[in-house]
Design an enzyme around this catalytic site. Structure first.
Site, short mmCIF file in Angstrom:
data_model
loop_
_atom_site.label_atom_id
_atom_site.label_comp_id
_atom_site.label_asym_id
_atom_site.label_seq_id
_atom_site.Cartn_x
_atom_site.Cartn_y
_atom_site.Cartn_z
N LYS A 132 5.20 40.76 83.86
CA LYS A 132 4.66 41.65 82.46
C LYS A 132 5.61 41.58 81.74
CE LYS A 132 1.30 44.01 80.06
NZ LYS A 132 0.40 42.58 80.24
N CYS A 185 11.75 42.77 87.27
CA CYS A 185 12.33 43.41 88.27
C CYS A 185 12.27 45.08 88.01
CB CYS A 185 14.32 43.51 88.56
SG CYS A 185 13.83 42.07 89.00
#
Ligand code: F6R
Length: 569
Positions: free
Chosen positions: A564, A2
């Protein structure tokens, strides 16, 4: 994972926030949205998928106070209802949240909070709204009741914004009377930034920032310089992943230069008596740690690598003659951070090996060994991995008083790849196995992780010597085995393993610099410095994953279900 962006100022905040979210895209997400103030009323626009969708939906909007979010689903499936920002039941507050509220069910029940979505975040928001006092009072009070991690940005219908954090990062910058807020320094504007520490809060109104501690007392904070020189890699190739693999030589050279010219190792604080090294990391960084442990052992320092998610809940005996090295590209990975905090609580020698200058892990460890891989955008780590491996190798030399190699070792640095024909052949198999011994086994693990994460092929790595202890049962004509051999002393062992595989109908491909495997299709590695072999041999494996992924028509930069930076446990 997020991402959070916010803007307060005289400009078009919608545009600023959407631009910021675009920068955070690389972290991985599945939906996104913005909340903005329109005449004391909060409006929200959310969408599943790309920030580009959001850009189209918000094209004609303008607002001075805006919050935005990219969501990577944890609680509740991917849909607009669960996407952020959320609006409180009273419609007076909107909020974006990174992290996980572990006791959200209990809070919902205890405080009878009505929520529309399935998220833990909306419970936190309505809890904030149910508290008494000013917005900052409400956020601080509610934060005392929540268990878990958060970075929150709350927008009030009077134009005030309040933010706070525990474990998840959150930053602000101030450019004249504009304030930018983001969960990653990269998405901020200006020259300087403020980093919130755990259980610190800030209120932003009319271009002014006021910081608070967890008791609601005002505090002053020092700003830090934004270093944007470790920027995005320029894309010369079709994808970030390809571009990043081809940067390997440059980033390794840069790392070597920096270590040599800036005496970086001399600044590292070591335990008075160094008896052993523990390396703690997740995923690809764990594989780099496994390599590192081998390098340290080779120079006589006892070493072991741990998965951070295991280390933090295990029964490791922590010692003050051990150096704890936390390896992380992002410096934000939740399990690595939690493990580092555990070691820090015991006041033991620790070191962060990170690629991001402004990261949380560096703040925790204070003692830092940077890698200079530059910003890595593709979810699948490539150049950051090779840089970690190389840094650990150089550090092992330093500990053994061995001079660092000269830059010339990179003169003929090879980018070896699988032929198109081999790629096509391997892609047809239902089962892919990677085998190797010692250092090559670590490369096999990394190769397998790369392939599964971007091509979604069911594959795994096995130490060659372990094959006949179970895995050989899976070898048949539906299986291809990719064998890596870069070490002279294990050549003959591998040749016997290959015979066993051949006898069971398995297809074989060998990746090696030796001529001994001419009976099999072979990806020929160059004879180069042995210390570079773990790097030289992983590059074809990275390319293999990339090319199979592209053959299947997937986007290697954004694999499904992955992010990521994994900032939640
Ligand atoms: C895989 C990959 C991940 C990361 C892992 C740790 O290609 O990139 O396995 O290595 O999530 O991330 P960092 O290094 O940021 O702690």
């Amino acid at each position: 994972m997020c991402g959070i962006c916010g803007y307060v100022g005289g400009g078009n905040g919608v545009k600023e926030v959407v631009q910021g979210l675009k920068i955070l895209e690389y972290r991985g997400y599945d939906s996104c949205g913005v909340a903005y103030l329109d005449n004391k009323k909060i409006d929200i626009i959310k969408t599943i998928g790309d920030v580009d969708n959001l850009k189209k939906l918000t094209e004609n909007l303008s607002a001075n106070v805006v919050i935005g979010h990219t969501r990577w689903a944890t609680h509740g499936s991917v849909n607009e209802k669960n996407a952020h920002p959320h609006l409180s039941t009273s419609k007076n507050l909107a909020m974006v949240h990174n992290g996980i509220i572990e006791n959200y069910k209990e809070l919902k029940e205890e405080f009878k909070l009505n929520c529309i979505s399935d998220t833990d975040s909306e419970v936190f928001l309505n809890l904030i709204d149910s508290e008494k006092g000013t917005l900052i009072d409400k956020v601080i009070k509610a934060s005392k009741k929540v268990q878990g991690t958060f970075a929150v940005l709350v927008l009030g219908s009077d134009g005030e914004m309040v933010l706070g954090k525990r474990e998840s990062p959150l930053y602000l910058s101030n450019v004249e009377d504009e304030v930018y807020i983001a969960s990653d320094v990269l998405a901020l504007k200006g020259e300087n930034y403020f980093a919130l520490n755990d259980d610190e809060f800030a209120s932003v109104k009319n271009g002014k920032i006021i910081f608070y501690n967890k008791n609601g007392e005002k505090i002053t904070k020092k700003c830090e310089k934004i270093e944007k020189n470790s920027d995005f890699s320029e894309i010369f190739y079709k994808t970030h992943m390809e571009s990043e693999i081809f940067e390997t030589k440059n980033v390794l050279l840069k790392t070597l230069k920096k270590y040599t010219e800036e005496n970086i190792f001399q600044n590292i604080k070591l335990p008075k008596k160094l008896n052993s090294i523990s390396l703690i990391a997740c995923g690809t960084a764990y594989h780099a740690s496994l390599m590192g442990a081998e390098f340290f052992k080779k120079v006589g320092v006892d070493a072991r690598a741990y998965l951070a998610s295991e280390f933090r809940y295990g029964n490791e005996i922590l010692k003050d003659d051990t150096l704890y090295i936390f390896v992380s590209q992002s410096g934000e990975t939740a399990d690595t951070i939690a493990s580092a905090k555990m070691v820090k609580e015991r006041n033991l020698p620790m070191l962060a090996l990170t690629n991001m200058e402004n990261c949380l892990l560096n703040r925790i460890c204070e003692n830092v060994l940077p890698t200079f891989a530059g910003r890595e955008i593709a979810v699948a780590s490539t150049k950051a991995y090779t840089c970690q491996v190389f840094s650990l190798y150089l550090f092992s030399l330093y500990l053994a008083n061995i001079p660092l190699p000269k830059e010339e070792i990179f003169d003929d640095f090879p980018y070896v790849t699988f032929s198109e024909e081999l790629v096509k052949q391997i892609a047809k198999f239902k089962k892919v196995f990677f085998i190797g011994r010692n250092l090559d086994y670590v490369t096999a693990m990394e190769a397998s992780l790369k392939l599964k994460e971007i091509s979604y092929i069911n594959c795994f790595a096995i130490a060659s010597g372990e094959l006949k202890h179970g895995t050989l049962a899976l070898i048949d004509e539906d299986a291809v085995v990719i064998a890596i051999c870069t070490q002279e002393n294990i050549k003959t062992k591998l040749l016997s393993n290959l015979e066993e595989i051949k006898a069971r109908g398995g297809e074989i491909v060998v990746v090696s610099q030796f001529d001994d495997f001419s009976d099999y299709p072979c990806v020929k590695l160059p004879e180069t410095q042995t210390e570079l072999m773990p790097i030289v041999s992983v590059i074809p494996m990275q390319f293999l994953a990339l090319h199979i992924c592209e053959l299947f028509g997937y986007n290697p930069d954004k694999p499904r279900n992955l992010a990521k930076s994994v900032t939640v446990e």
